[in-house]
Scaffold this motif. Structure first.
Motif, PDB file in Angstrom:
ATOM      1  N   SER A 188       0.880  -1.125   0.021  1.00 14.74           N
ATOM      2  CA  SER A 188       0.074  -0.058  -0.079  1.00 14.74           C
ATOM      3  C   SER A 188       0.914   1.290  -0.029  1.00 14.74           C
ATOM      4  CB  SER A 188      -0.942  -0.193   1.063  1.00 14.74           C
ATOM      5  OG  SER A 188      -2.284  -0.159   0.702  1.00 14.74           O
ATOM      6  N   ASP A 189       1.853   1.323   0.718  1.00 16.39           N
ATOM      7  CA  ASP A 189       2.863   2.642   1.036  1.00 16.39           C
ATOM      8  C   ASP A 189       3.406   2.720  -0.518  1.00 16.39           C
ATOM      9  OD1 ASP A 189       2.044   3.195   3.533  1.00 16.39           O
ATOM     10  OD2 ASP A 189       3.977   2.108   4.313  1.00 16.39           O
ATOM     11  N   GLU A 190       3.771   1.324  -1.089  1.00 11.45           N
ATOM     12  CA  GLU A 190       4.396   1.705  -2.448  1.00 11.45           C
ATOM     13  C   GLU A 190       3.540   2.067  -3.539  1.00 11.45           C
ATOM     14  OE1 GLU A 190       6.066  -2.007  -3.481  1.00 11.45           O
ATOM     15  OE2 GLU A 190       7.151  -2.275  -1.286  1.00 11.45           O
ATOM     16  N   ILE A 191       2.287   1.683  -3.343  1.00  9.43           N
ATOM     17  CA  ILE A 191       1.291   2.188  -4.352  1.00  9.43           C
ATOM     18  C   ILE A 191       1.034   3.429  -4.152  1.00  9.43           C
ATOM     19  CG2 ILE A 191      -1.130   2.062  -4.875  1.00  9.43           C
ATOM     20  CD1 ILE A 191      -1.179  -1.123  -4.081  1.00  9.43           C
ATOM     21  N   ARG A 192       0.787   3.926  -2.940  1.00  7.34           N
ATOM     22  CA  ARG A 192       0.511   5.385  -2.787  1.00  7.34           C
ATOM     23  C   ARG A 192       1.736   6.320  -3.022  1.00  7.34           C
ATOM     24  NH1 ARG A 192      -0.075   5.294   2.551  1.00  7.34           N
ATOM     25  NH2 ARG A 192       1.986   5.959   3.208  1.00  7.34           N
ATOM     26  N   THR A 193       2.849   6.015  -2.628  1.00  4.04           N
ATOM     27  CA  THR A 193       4.337   6.943  -3.320  1.00  4.04           C
ATOM     28  C   THR A 193       4.185   6.632  -4.654  1.00  4.04           C
ATOM     29  OG1 THR A 193       5.335   5.965  -1.261  1.00  4.04           O
ATOM     30  CG2 THR A 193       6.587   6.726  -3.092  1.00  4.04           C
ATOM     31  N   ARG A 194       3.960   5.757  -5.296  1.00  2.00           N
ATOM     32  CA  ARG A 194       3.996   5.790  -7.040  1.00  2.00           C
ATOM     33  C   ARG A 194       2.780   6.634  -7.575  1.00  2.00           C
ATOM     34  NH1 ARG A 194       6.394   7.289 -11.015  1.00  2.00           N
ATOM     35  NH2 ARG A 194       6.063   6.444 -12.490  1.00  2.00           N
ATOM     36  N   ALA A 232       1.563  17.560 -12.123  1.00  2.00           N
ATOM     37  CA  ALA A 232       1.288  18.890 -11.575  1.00  2.00           C
ATOM     38  C   ALA A 232       2.620  19.610 -11.417  1.00  2.00           C
ATOM     39  CB  ALA A 232       0.911  18.782 -10.228  1.00  2.00           C
ATOM     40  N   VAL A 233       3.591  19.380 -11.932  1.00  3.17           N
ATOM     41  CA  VAL A 233       5.168  19.913 -11.957  1.00  3.17           C
ATOM     42  C   VAL A 233       5.064  20.417 -10.368  1.00  3.17           C
ATOM     43  CG1 VAL A 233       6.504  21.476 -13.086  1.00  3.17           C
ATOM     44  CG2 VAL A 233       4.737  20.479 -14.179  1.00  3.17           C
ATOM     45  N   ARG A 234       4.906  19.426  -9.502  1.00  2.28           N
ATOM     46  CA  ARG A 234       5.251  19.751  -7.982  1.00  2.28           C
ATOM     47  C   ARG A 234       6.101  18.722  -7.496  1.00  2.28           C
ATOM     48  NH1 ARG A 234       0.298  22.257  -5.136  1.00  2.28           N
ATOM     49  NH2 ARG A 234      -0.619  23.451  -6.681  1.00  2.28           N
ATOM     50  N   ASP A 235       6.624  19.068  -6.397  1.00  2.00           N
ATOM     51  CA  ASP A 235       7.239  17.894  -5.473  1.00  2.00           C
ATOM     52  C   ASP A 235       6.347  17.186  -4.890  1.00  2.00           C
ATOM     53  OD1 ASP A 235       8.755  17.023  -2.837  1.00  2.00           O
ATOM     54  OD2 ASP A 235      10.245  17.677  -4.334  1.00  2.00           O
ATOM     55  N   PRO A 236       6.590  15.742  -5.000  1.00  2.00           N
ATOM     56  CA  PRO A 236       5.631  14.821  -4.461  1.00  2.00           C
ATOM     57  C   PRO A 236       5.223  15.076  -2.688  1.00  2.00           C
ATOM     58  CG  PRO A 236       7.278  13.516  -5.405  1.00  2.00           C
ATOM     59  CD  PRO A 236       7.706  15.081  -5.506  1.00  2.00           C
ATOM     60  N   SER A 237       6.226  15.656  -2.087  1.00  6.47           N
ATOM     61  CA  SER A 237       5.957  16.192  -0.706  1.00  6.47           C
ATOM     62  C   SER A 237       4.984  17.126  -0.549  1.00  6.47           C
ATOM     63  CB  SER A 237       7.145  16.613  -0.015  1.00  6.47           C
ATOM     64  OG  SER A 237       7.791  17.854  -0.582  1.00  6.47           O
ATOM     65  N   GLU A 238       4.673  18.068  -1.658  1.00  4.85           N
ATOM     66  CA  GLU A 238       3.445  19.206  -1.573  1.00  4.85           C
ATOM     67  C   GLU A 238       2.158  18.595  -1.813  1.00  4.85           C
ATOM     68  OE1 GLU A 238       4.375  22.349  -4.420  1.00  4.85           O
ATOM     69  OE2 GLU A 238       6.433  21.921  -4.051  1.00  4.85           O
ATOM     70  N   LEU A 239       2.100  17.418  -2.256  1.00  9.98           N
ATOM     71  CA  LEU A 239       0.673  16.507  -2.285  1.00  9.98           C
ATOM     72  C   LEU A 239       0.004  16.136  -1.023  1.00  9.98           C
ATOM     73  CD1 LEU A 239       1.680  16.763  -5.342  1.00  9.98           C
ATOM     74  CD2 LEU A 239       0.136  14.756  -5.881  1.00  9.98           C
ATOM     75  N   ARG A 240      -1.211  16.338  -0.975  1.00  8.03           N
ATOM     76  CA  ARG A 240      -2.029  16.024   0.132  1.00  8.03           C
ATOM     77  C   ARG A 240      -2.894  14.809  -0.210  1.00  8.03           C
ATOM     78  NH1 ARG A 240      -3.448  21.308   1.385  1.00  8.03           N
ATOM     79  NH2 ARG A 240      -5.434  20.615   1.110  1.00  8.03           N
ATOM     80  N   SER A 269      -9.808  12.748  -5.915  1.00  6.21           N
ATOM     81  CA  SER A 269      -8.777  13.155  -4.914  1.00  6.21           C
ATOM     82  C   SER A 269      -7.640  12.355  -5.220  1.00  6.21           C
ATOM     83  CB  SER A 269      -9.247  13.234  -3.568  1.00  6.21           C
ATOM     84  OG  SER A 269      -9.429  11.943  -3.134  1.00  6.21           O
ATOM     85  N   VAL A 270      -6.584  12.650  -4.599  1.00  5.60           N
ATOM     86  CA  VAL A 270      -5.477  11.943  -4.586  1.00  5.60           C
ATOM     87  C   VAL A 270      -5.951  10.752  -4.066  1.00  5.60           C
ATOM     88  CG1 VAL A 270      -2.977  11.699  -3.844  1.00  5.60           C
ATOM     89  CG2 VAL A 270      -4.082  13.766  -4.919  1.00  5.60           C
ATOM     90  N   ALA A 271      -6.407  10.579  -2.594  1.00  6.78           N
ATOM     91  CA  ALA A 271      -6.682   9.562  -1.974  1.00  6.78           C
ATOM     92  C   ALA A 271      -7.544   8.465  -2.839  1.00  6.78           C
ATOM     93  CB  ALA A 271      -7.595   9.927  -0.585  1.00  6.78           C
ATOM     94  N   ALA A 272      -8.330   8.863  -3.421  1.00  4.33           N
ATOM     95  CA  ALA A 272      -9.644   8.343  -4.258  1.00  4.33           C
ATOM     96  C   ALA A 272      -8.673   7.406  -5.334  1.00  4.33           C
ATOM     97  CB  ALA A 272     -10.593   9.237  -4.863  1.00  4.33           C
ATOM     98  N   VAL A 331      -6.557   2.391  -7.364  1.00  4.41           N
ATOM     99  CA  VAL A 331      -5.549   1.627  -8.169  1.00  4.41           C
ATOM    100  C   VAL A 331      -5.390   0.410  -7.018  1.00  4.41           C
ATOM    101  CG1 VAL A 331      -3.039   1.685  -8.216  1.00  4.41           C
ATOM    102  CG2 VAL A 331      -4.212   3.407  -9.074  1.00  4.41           C
ATOM    103  N   GLU A 332      -5.365   0.677  -5.814  1.00  7.86           N
ATOM    104  CA  GLU A 332      -5.183  -0.524  -4.793  1.00  7.86           C
ATOM    105  C   GLU A 332      -6.095  -1.552  -5.166  1.00  7.86           C
ATOM    106  OE1 GLU A 332      -3.467   1.575  -0.836  1.00  7.86           O
ATOM    107  OE2 GLU A 332      -5.308   1.507  -1.045  1.00  7.86           O
ATOM    108  N   ARG A 333      -7.698  -1.226  -5.519  1.00  7.76           N
ATOM    109  CA  ARG A 333      -8.707  -2.087  -5.765  1.00  7.76           C
ATOM    110  C   ARG A 333      -8.259  -2.902  -7.245  1.00  7.76           C
ATOM    111  NH1 ARG A 333     -11.708   1.901  -3.705  1.00  7.76           N
ATOM    112  NH2 ARG A 333     -12.040   2.809  -5.604  1.00  7.76           N
ATOM    113  N   LEU A 334      -7.976  -2.037  -8.020  1.00  4.05           N
ATOM    114  CA  LEU A 334      -7.508  -2.688  -9.251  1.00  4.05           C
ATOM    115  C   LEU A 334      -6.351  -3.905  -9.205  1.00  4.05           C
ATOM    116  CD1 LEU A 334      -8.020   0.355 -11.731  1.00  4.05           C
ATOM    117  CD2 LEU A 334      -9.336  -1.665 -11.748  1.00  4.05           C
ATOM    118  N   ILE A 335      -5.646  -3.373  -8.303  1.00  8.52           N
ATOM    119  CA  ILE A 335      -4.329  -4.644  -8.292  1.00  8.52           C
ATOM    120  C   ILE A 335      -4.848  -5.551  -7.481  1.00  8.52           C
ATOM    121  CG2 ILE A 335      -2.168  -4.733  -7.142  1.00  8.52           C
ATOM    122  CD1 ILE A 335      -1.492  -1.689  -7.655  1.00  8.52           C
TER     123      ILE A 335
END
Length: 88
Positions: A2-8, A17-25, A71-74, A79-83
């Motif tokens: 799950s953490d790997e999926i979320r990170t990717r 978005a041309v942003r740093d991943p740390s900026e996304l919530r 949303s990002v969470a959705a 993706v987790e469900r599809l996997i």
């Protein structure tokens, strides 16, 4: 995984978005991130390629698609469900 999926997924969306991943919530919407319809499609393709899945997404009617891009969470959850479905 799950953490790997979320990170990717966050990395893919951050790139669009041309942003740093740390900026996304997790509660950010794609609009919040400035990702337009073309960026959504490119993100979907990148997700499919990264996870070797097929995303049920209709770019012409995103609200009617089985793949929730509200949303990002959705997106991460979808993706987790599809996997999980692929492994079943």
């Amino acid at each position: 995984m799950s953490d790997e999926i979320r990170t990717r997924v966050v990395e893919i969306l951050a790139e669009q978005a041309v942003r740093d991943p740390s900026e996304l919530r997790m509660d950010h919407t794609l609009d919040d991130l400035g990702i337009d319809s073309l960026g959504v499609v490119e993100s979907i393709f990148a997700i499919e390629e990264s996870f070797d899945i097929t995303v049920p997404f209709n770019a012409n009617a995103p609200g009617e698609s089985e793949f929730d891009v509200s949303s990002v969470a959705a997106i991460v959850a979808a993706v987790e469900r599809l996997i999980a479905d692929r492994k079943a």
